[in-house]
Design a protein around this motif. Structure first.
Motif, PDB file in Angstrom:
ATOM      1  N   ARG A 286       2.358   1.606  -9.664  1.00  0.00           N
ATOM      2  CA  ARG A 286       2.527   1.741  -8.310  1.00  0.00           C
ATOM      3  C   ARG A 286       1.254   2.656  -7.842  1.00  0.00           C
ATOM      4  NH1 ARG A 286       7.946   3.877  -9.866  1.00  0.00           N
ATOM      5  NH2 ARG A 286       6.924   6.109  -9.151  1.00  0.00           N
TER       6      ARG A 286
ATOM      7  N   ARG B  60      -4.506  -0.027  -0.142  1.00  0.00           N
ATOM      8  CA  ARG B  60      -4.993   0.694   0.994  1.00  0.00           C
ATOM      9  C   ARG B  60      -6.242   0.388   1.177  1.00  0.00           C
ATOM     10  NH1 ARG B  60      -2.241   5.438  -1.362  1.00  0.00           N
ATOM     11  NH2 ARG B  60      -4.384   5.548  -2.657  1.00  0.00           N
TER      12      ARG B  60
ATOM     13  N   ARG C  71      -1.053   0.790  -4.827  1.00  0.00           N
ATOM     14  CA  ARG C  71      -1.358   1.518  -3.569  1.00  0.00           C
ATOM     15  C   ARG C  71      -2.513   1.726  -3.338  1.00  0.00           C
ATOM     16  NH1 ARG C  71       3.408   4.836  -5.269  1.00  0.00           N
ATOM     17  NH2 ARG C  71       2.263   6.406  -5.753  1.00  0.00           N
TER      18      ARG C  71
ATOM     19  N   ALA D 155       0.894  -1.259   0.018  1.00  0.00           N
ATOM     20  CA  ALA D 155      -0.011   0.054  -0.060  1.00  0.00           C
ATOM     21  C   ALA D 155       0.818   1.365   0.026  1.00  0.00           C
ATOM     22  CB  ALA D 155      -1.017   0.092   1.149  1.00  0.00           C
ATOM     23  N   THR D 156       2.194   1.034   0.383  1.00  0.00           N
ATOM     24  CA  THR D 156       2.920   2.284   0.482  1.00  0.00           C
ATOM     25  C   THR D 156       4.091   2.136  -0.653  1.00  0.00           C
ATOM     26  OG1 THR D 156       4.275   1.157   2.271  1.00  0.00           O
ATOM     27  CG2 THR D 156       2.432   2.925   2.669  1.00  0.00           C
ATOM     28  N   ASP D 157       4.088   1.218  -1.238  1.00  0.00           N
ATOM     29  CA  ASP D 157       5.352   0.755  -2.399  1.00  0.00           C
ATOM     30  C   ASP D 157       5.683   1.920  -3.226  1.00  0.00           C
ATOM     31  OD1 ASP D 157       7.244  -0.282  -3.885  1.00  0.00           O
ATOM     32  OD2 ASP D 157       5.653  -1.808  -5.109  1.00  0.00           O
ATOM     33  N   SER D 158       7.137   2.299  -3.240  1.00  0.00           N
ATOM     34  CA  SER D 158       7.413   3.357  -4.181  1.00  0.00           C
ATOM     35  C   SER D 158       8.706   2.832  -5.080  1.00  0.00           C
ATOM     36  CB  SER D 158       7.861   4.694  -3.333  1.00  0.00           C
ATOM     37  OG  SER D 158       8.814   4.435  -2.293  1.00  0.00           O
TER      38      SER D 158
END
Length: 388
Positions: A272, A280, A276, A260-263
């Motif tokens: 992405r 979330r 996300r 959910a916070t993959d960058s």
């Protein structure tokens, strides 16, 4: 004057319907042509026609002819032809609904769908569409629980290979099979929404510990499909047992939070963003039991998609109907029954005129929306500039 206009529209509509039926007759006739190219063209034209129009009575009269033609396409055709035949079968099930003819059609082609789906030598595209057709056809037309269990088992056999037998991560599959695994998992999840609770409990015990392995897949679509299916399994588990507790909750939530916070820069920006957004929502539901509500507006009506089960059902029909989804929501009794929309609305000329927006009003609305988006983006750019 309004009544005269409405009467004229009705005559035009009838003429258009007759023209459409003539074209569809030609497409059906071409399904038995000796040329594979001609058959594929007819299947594609038929697919587009059935996705955007309703022709249940017309199709009922030609059900046997269509079944025979599709059977030959699935048996003797290759790759693209098999894929298109499976897609047309899905649409026929949506058009005919759960009546005797729809059930008969699905039963007659069910073994062929399973055969192509299980054939590792068949093209991945053909297997993918057969998986989707098996799921949607069973959802709409199969009245027997044994048929449902049979389809669930077949689909589970396809995507379970991608989960592996043990270990925290899934085995590496060839990229060409990722779409097939997604389709099989989505079709399986669709059938879970109508599965009896006695079977659900066994499925939960078997698959809930294994599906998180797919969250480490290199395919963003497979990761997202796995996440959505896990959320659906949690929803079904909570329906069975309000105080449902998953044993490996901490590990699962940690993985979901990471996604959910993959960058990661090596992933495409659009992937992405989509990942996300989905994760979330999945994390929010798994941790707190809250499901984000989506609103679908069509004509004068609104559909609220407020559970993971409804999300999966809506997505399954949207995948096969495409841009024709709103037309079917308005006019197809099957979809209106599934989503609890009630009888088809019959609108007179005055009501139709009232719901139409003038071109100038659309222009004003789009201009205002564009201006608002520009302001938001400008603020975001300013924030990024400050950080840099």
């Amino acid at each position: 004057m309004a009544e005269d206009s409405f009467g004229g529209d009705a005559v035009d509509e009838q003429g258009q319907q007759e023209d459409l039926e003539e074209k569809v007759k030609e497409y059906v006739d071409c399904l038995t042509d000796k040329s594979a190219k001609t058959r594929q063209g007819a299947l594609e034209s038929l697919r587009l026609a059935l996705a955007s129009h309703l022709l249940p009575d017309f199709l009922l009269e030609r059900c046997l002819t269509l079944a025979d033609a599709l059977e030959k396409c699935l048996k003797k055709g290759k790759g693209e032809e098999q894929a298109l035949a499976a897609a047309v079968l899905s649409l026929l099930c949506v058009q005919l609904g759960p009546g005797p003819k729809g059930e008969e059609l699905f039963h007659s082609l069910h073994p062929l769908l399973v055969s192509v789906l299980s054939d590792s030598a068949a093209s991945p595209a053909a297997r993918l569409h057969c998986a989707s057709a098996l799921g949607l056809g069973c959802y709409v037309a199969a009245a027997d629980v044994q048929d449902l269990v049979s389809c669930l088992t077949c689909l589970e056999g396809v995507f379970s290979w991608s989960c592996g037998v043990g270990g925290p991560t899934a085995p590496v599959a060839h990229a060409s099979l990722h779409g097939l695994f997604c389709a099989a998992l989505q079709a399986w999840a669709l059938l879970l929404t109508i599965c009896p609770s006695t079977h659900i409990s066994h499925i939960l015990a078997r698959q809930l510990p294994r599906l998180p392995q797919l969250l480490s897949s290199e395919s963003v679509n497979l990761r997202i499909t796995a996440g959505e299916t896990i959320a659906l399994l949690f929803e079904l588990a909570q329906d069975l047992e309000e105080d449902f507790i998953y044993e490996d909750m901490d590990t699962l939530c940690s993985t979901l939070r990471t996604l959910a916070t993959d960058s990661s820069k090596y992933r495409a920006k659009s992937d992405r963003r989509r990942q996300r957004s989905v994760f979330r929502a999945v994390l929010q539901f798994v941790e707190g039991g809250e499901c984000e509500e989506e609103t679908v507006r069509f004509g004068l009506e609104v559909l609220y998609v407020d559970s993971w089960a409804r999300r999966r059902i809506y997505a399954a029909f949207k995948d096969v109907l495409g841009s024709g989804m709103h037309h079917h929501l308005q006019n197809n009794e099957l979809l209106r029954d599934i989503f609890g929309l009630g009888p088809v609305l019959v609108l007179d000329a005055t009501a139709l005129k009232a719901c139409k927006i003038s071109r100038f009003e659309k222009h004003l609305y789009n201009a205002a929306a564009f201006k608002a988006r520009t302001k938001v983006r400008s603020r975001m750019r300013d924030k990024r500039a400050d950080i840099l």
